[in-house]
Design an enzyme around this catalytic site. Structure first.
Site, PDB file in Angstrom:
ATOM      1  CG  HIS A 156      -2.292   1.115   1.598  1.00 35.36           C
ATOM      2  ND1 HIS A 156      -2.882   0.825   1.052  1.00 35.36           N
ATOM      3  CD2 HIS A 156      -1.722   2.324   1.733  1.00 35.36           C
ATOM      4  CE1 HIS A 156      -3.628   2.628   1.071  1.00 35.36           C
ATOM      5  NE2 HIS A 156      -2.752   3.148   2.283  1.00 35.36           N
ATOM      6  CD  GLU A 157       1.779   3.547   3.946  1.00 32.27           C
ATOM      7  OE1 GLU A 157       1.914   4.707   3.407  1.00 32.27           O
ATOM      8  OE2 GLU A 157       0.568   3.532   4.156  1.00 32.27           O
ATOM      9  CG  HIS A 160       0.799   6.531  -0.719  1.00 34.31           C
ATOM     10  ND1 HIS A 160      -0.453   6.419  -1.229  1.00 34.31           N
ATOM     11  CD2 HIS A 160       0.205   5.822   0.395  1.00 34.31           C
ATOM     12  CE1 HIS A 160      -1.176   6.647  -0.204  1.00 34.31           C
ATOM     13  NE2 HIS A 160      -0.916   5.956   0.741  1.00 34.31           N
ATOM     14  CG  ASP A 167      -4.150   6.195   1.345  1.00 37.69           C
ATOM     15  OD1 ASP A 167      -4.091   5.661   1.491  1.00 37.69           O
ATOM     16  OD2 ASP A 167      -3.987   7.708   2.665  1.00 37.69           O
TER      17      ASP A 167
END
Length: 924
Positions: A156-157, A160, A167
């Site tokens: 998930h990170e 980014h 998000d």
């Protein structure tokens, strides 16, 4: 002499176009290489952290491979271990890896007790972020209930960090009015199922109830949360809640929820996360693999003492503009105040040839520092051979029985050298880090490439000595791996050209986070000035040490300097005197991180007319400082300066409001060549304070799960409010942001090529029959000046408005007069041709146009729901919608059964009575 622009230069230029991204990551045959995970020096020694990092990355690699349809995985990873941890035979010395280049940092939380994993992301959609922040407790698996598997969180990170997505949840707007006219949880995709409830804990006990509707917003109340079902079948999206077991994919165009008010929708123009990832350079330079990848390879690298060689230019041009003396002033400052104890330092002088003037010596006291000071150059002549100086530095390292891996070269030069490009490959392969200080307008550009290729710093100091650029450049070269509480921080850097009997007067603030090793440095060009320094109590200090030969005076405050405002007054004794003052200090307490400011630009090289973006990050530890006053000074290689006020308002160049990152566009180019950046930050007018908000770009906190119809809640995370943020004491900091190179700047007046910046913070609310809009005003040139007009358009279809803005219905803005850039704009209008029968949404966007008819392009799209959405039905109340509830059916069935029983019972009684009557008559 200019050097030829051959294939090597073009290759390097292409490398530079990647921008000022500090990451060393490379994508090689689908595998990410040279990933750096750094354990912060403030983390207590615990070698199990290393093993958990390995496990986390290994799991994440498999998950990433599947999530990206077999395109990407983690190939090799370096784990940086603090110098304070015990050595081990399996640890090696880093090469170019450093804390500055870390992609993932294992560090204390931003606020005590909050272990939320997040990515420091202050750029726009599709742009790489800064780093991922995990806390030790998170890495050790102690937060799995709240955030899920650490490997899935890392993916998930990573999205980014690497691909610039955002998000797909929104804690500020957790619910929205869907086109189905129901209240929906903000998420992607809508296939994720769950229950909305208020879950509150007090005194060790927790209670749960249904969510009520807010009469103003028509949505659920503030404390309402979405609890996902533990068992799901939906596979997307990783950017919503990767902790759900079934979630293994990013949202695609087919299942993307464009209605939800997610940050990703706002920042990425309503494209799905997979659409953004699919346009990345990583994606376009790769194809799916046919076999599964190998597990990641890990290197364990322990930080050790610095090994550095100063390589100083003593060619004939160094006699111009007082360069030799100014270099010596700055080098003395570096050797006496900046370079850390236990460092190994040597020195080389070079002109047409190079000379080793001091072999490596370990600095343990002022004795070693003074030995090095004695070898600074006293004369200059000859040509410029930069490669000779660099090769001599390699020899210094070899003489000290060190390999070149991880060594540092501090190179200063003022001249062009047509042969400098000849040793670029040797420098790159050496594993050494080159920090380059370009002195004057003619310093060679090839060496700039060396510093960038090796992960070093690139600084510019002009011949305008009053700008103090040379001392700033040397002062910025403290170790990138040292604990921040041990670094020397710059509080003041100022200068002026003064005539006889004129004064340079000002104040400098020493706040309570600093005070140890406080150092005042004054330089002059002709005659020593009169120096007056008063502490916060008004006591005058006069015991400066005078170094007349070097034209500098300095004072070290013993112990911890008094907290408060120090006042300095410098009186010039000659006409056209150049005076400068520099003040530094270290943390007063090793357990309290000091306030810091870090500055950078969005790219190391640029071509006119593309704008630069200037960033300044103000932090205490990892906690953002908001409300500070931040200014940037940009100096061209000719010495011309431009000042910018940097803003943290979430508009223009600033991606997020109140995140401690202050930003601004810069377009005031004057010449081709290098520009330097310097930033000053202070506490403002009692406005600076620590931000206790949760950081953006973080993995979603899981409030609990729905299991077999029952909600199993997690403990509520620690919360704070704006009211609890303390106003900081005043402070002052300055920092060098390095240098950047601009080309193709035309001579003469510049044409108007800059449009207004895009509006990114448009908001809309329904007020009766009117729609009220608010946004931050753009400028005539990005965020400077005033636009000529606003064009507001609406649509009932969000994609139609996005893709066909110019043909969408226009709102009458005759009475809307634009304000100065960065002002708050408001406007209200009544939508037309909307009836109650067809009322759904109105989508609104704004375009601004300047006096040269240059337009900003459409803004972010705001939306207003023209209906009251339905909440979940309450079993205690009659539903407002048509249809029959389960409760009604049950009651009806029960009523019918009772009625049947009554009828049957009555019938039986009647029949019995008839039989009794008949029997009596017969018997008679």
């Amino acid at each position: 002499m200019a050097f030829s622009r051959g294939p090597v230069f073009l290759l390097l230029l292409l490398y530079l176009l990647w921008g000022s991204d500090t990451s060393l990551i490379r994508l090689n045959e689908n595998g990410y290489e040279d990933i750096i995970i750094a354990i912060d020096p403030a983390v207590p020694e615990d070698t199990t952290i290393i093993e958990h990092i390995k496990g986390m990355v290994t799991k994440a690699s498999t998950y990433l491979f599947e999530a990206t349809e077999k395109r990407f995985f983690f190939k090799n990873v370096s784990i940086l271990i603090p110098e304070s941890w015990k050595d081990s035979p399996q640890y090696r010395r880093p090469k170019q890896e450093s804390y500055k280049h870390a992609d993932i940092k294992v560090a204390p939380p931003t606020v005590e007790g909050r272990d939320e994993p997040y990515t420091r992301q202050f750029t726009q959609c599709e742009e790489k972020a800064e780093y991922i922040h995990f806390t030790p407790d998170f890495v050790l698996g102690r937060k799995q209930d709240e955030y899920g598997d650490s490997g899935k969180v890392l993916v998930h990170e990573w999205a980014h960090l690497r691909w610039g997505v955002f998000d797909e949840y929104n804690e500020d707007q957790p619910f929205y009015s869907a086109s189905s006219k129901k209240i929906e949880a903000t998420r992607c995709s809508t296939g994720i199922t769950g229950t909305n409830r208020v879950y509150a804990c007090q005194g060790g006990s927790c209670a749960m109830r249904r969510c009520r509707t807010n009469s103003t917003t028509k949505l659920y109340e503030k404390d309402c949360q979405f609890f996902p079902d533990k068992v799901q079948s939906e596979k997307a999206s990783i950017m919503f809640m990767q902790s759900i077991d079934s979630v293994t994919e990013f949202c695609k165009k087919e299942n993307h929820n464009r209605e939800a008010p997610t940050l990703h929708n706002k920042k990425c123009n309503y494209r799905s996360t997979w659409e953004v990832i699919s346009t990345s350079e990583d994606f376009n330079s790769s194809t799916p693999m046919e076999t599964s990848p190998s597990p990641p390879f890990f290197s364990l690298l322990r930080i050790s003492e610095r090994i550095m060689c100063l390589v100083l230019d003593v060619s004939g041009s160094m006699t111009s503009y007082d360069r030799l003396n100014r270099m010596n002033q700055a080098a003395k400052y570096f050797l006496s105040q900046i370079i850390e104890n236990r460092s190994w330092v040597g020195m080389v002088h070079f002109s047409s040839q190079a000379t080793i003037v001091h072999e490596l010596i370990q600095i343990n006291s002022d004795i070693e520092r003074n030995q090095l000071l004695q070898t600074l150059p006293t004369s200059a002549n000859g040509g410029t051979s930069i490669c000779s100086g660099i090769k001599a530095a390699f020899q210094v390292f070899k003489n000290g029985e060190y390999q070149t891996d991880g060594t540092e070269i501090l190179l200063l030069s003022d001249g062009e050298d047509s042969t400098a490009k000849d040793c670029i490959d040797e420098v790159k392969d050496s594993g050494s880090i080159v920090h380059f200080i370009a002195l004057g307008p003619l310093a060679d550009l090839a060496v700039t490439n060396m510093s960038i290729l090796t992960g070093g710093n690139h600084k510019l100091a002009t011949d305008e000595a009053q700008n103090n650029g040379l001392i700033d450049a040397f002062g910025a070269l403290a170790s990138e791996n040292a604990d921040i509480t041990q670094k020397s921080l710059q509080l003041e850097s100022k200068g002026a050209i003064l005539n006889n009997s004129l004064w340079l007067n000002d104040t400098v603030v020493i706040d309570s986070t600093l005070g140890r090793d406080t150092f005042f440095l004054v330089t002059w060009s002709k005659q020593a000035p009169a120096i007056y320094l008063r502490d916060p109590k008004g006591t005058q200090t006069t015991n400066f040490t005078m170094d007349s030969a070097s034209k500098m005076a300095y004072l070290s405050i013993p112990g911890t300097a008094q907290v408060g405002v120090w006042t300095y007054n410098l009186e010039a004794k000659e006409n056209s005197e150049i005076l400068t003052i520099t003040v530094t200090s270290r943390a007063a307490n090793s357990s309290v991180p000091p306030i810091t400011v870090n500055a950078k630009v969005n790219t190391d090289t640029n071509t006119f007319p593309s704008p630069m973006i200037v960033y300044a990050e103000v932090l205490q530890g990892y906690t953002p400082i908001i409300g500070a006053r931040v200014t940037a000074t940009i100096e061209s290689n000719s010495g011309k300066t431009e000042e910018l006020v940097l803003l943290d308002n979430g508009a223009g160049a600033d991606a997020f409001k109140d995140d401690g990152v202050y930003s601004r566009f810069f377009t005031a180019y004057s010449v081709n060549g290098r520009y330097s950046l310097k930033v000053r930050a202070d506490g403002g007018r009692n406005s600076a304070r620590r931000s206790l908000r949760h950081p953006s770009s973080r993995a979603a906190y899981i409030p609990g799960w729905v299991v077999d119809g029952e909600i199993q809640g997690n403990p509520p995370r620690p919360e704070t409010t704006e009211a609890t943020q303390p106003v900081l004491e005043n402070f002052s900091r300055t920092a060098s942001g390095g240098a950047f190179v601009v080309s193709n700047v035309p001579s003469g007046p510049l044409p108007d090529l800059y449009p207004p910046n895009q509006i990114t913070d448009l908001q809309a609310t329904l007020d009766g029959e009117e729609i009220s809009l608010t946004w931050t005003a753009p400028g005539d040139d990005y965020d400077v000046g005033r636009v000529q007009q606003y064009i507001i358009r609406t649509s009932k279809n969000i994609i139609e408005l996005r893709d066909n803005f110019n043909n969408s219905p226009r709102v009458d803005t005759t009475n809307l007069t634009p304000k100065e850039a960065n002002s708050e704009e408001t406007f209200a209008f009544k939508p037309e041709n909307i009836t109650e029968e067809n009322a759904t949404y109105i989508f609104i966007a704004i375009e601004s146009v300047d006096k040269s008819s240059l337009s900003s392009g459409p803004s972010n799209i705001a939306q207003v729901a023209l209906f009251t959405p339905q909440a979940e039905p309450d079993p205690d109340e009659s539903p407002s919608s048509s249809g029959v509830s389960v409760a009604t059916i049950v009651l009806s069935v029960l009523g019918a059964l009772v009625l049947v029983c009554i009828i049957v019972g009555t019938t039986i009684c009647i029949l019995k009575n008839k039989r009794s009557s008949s029997a009596a008559i017969t018997k008679f």
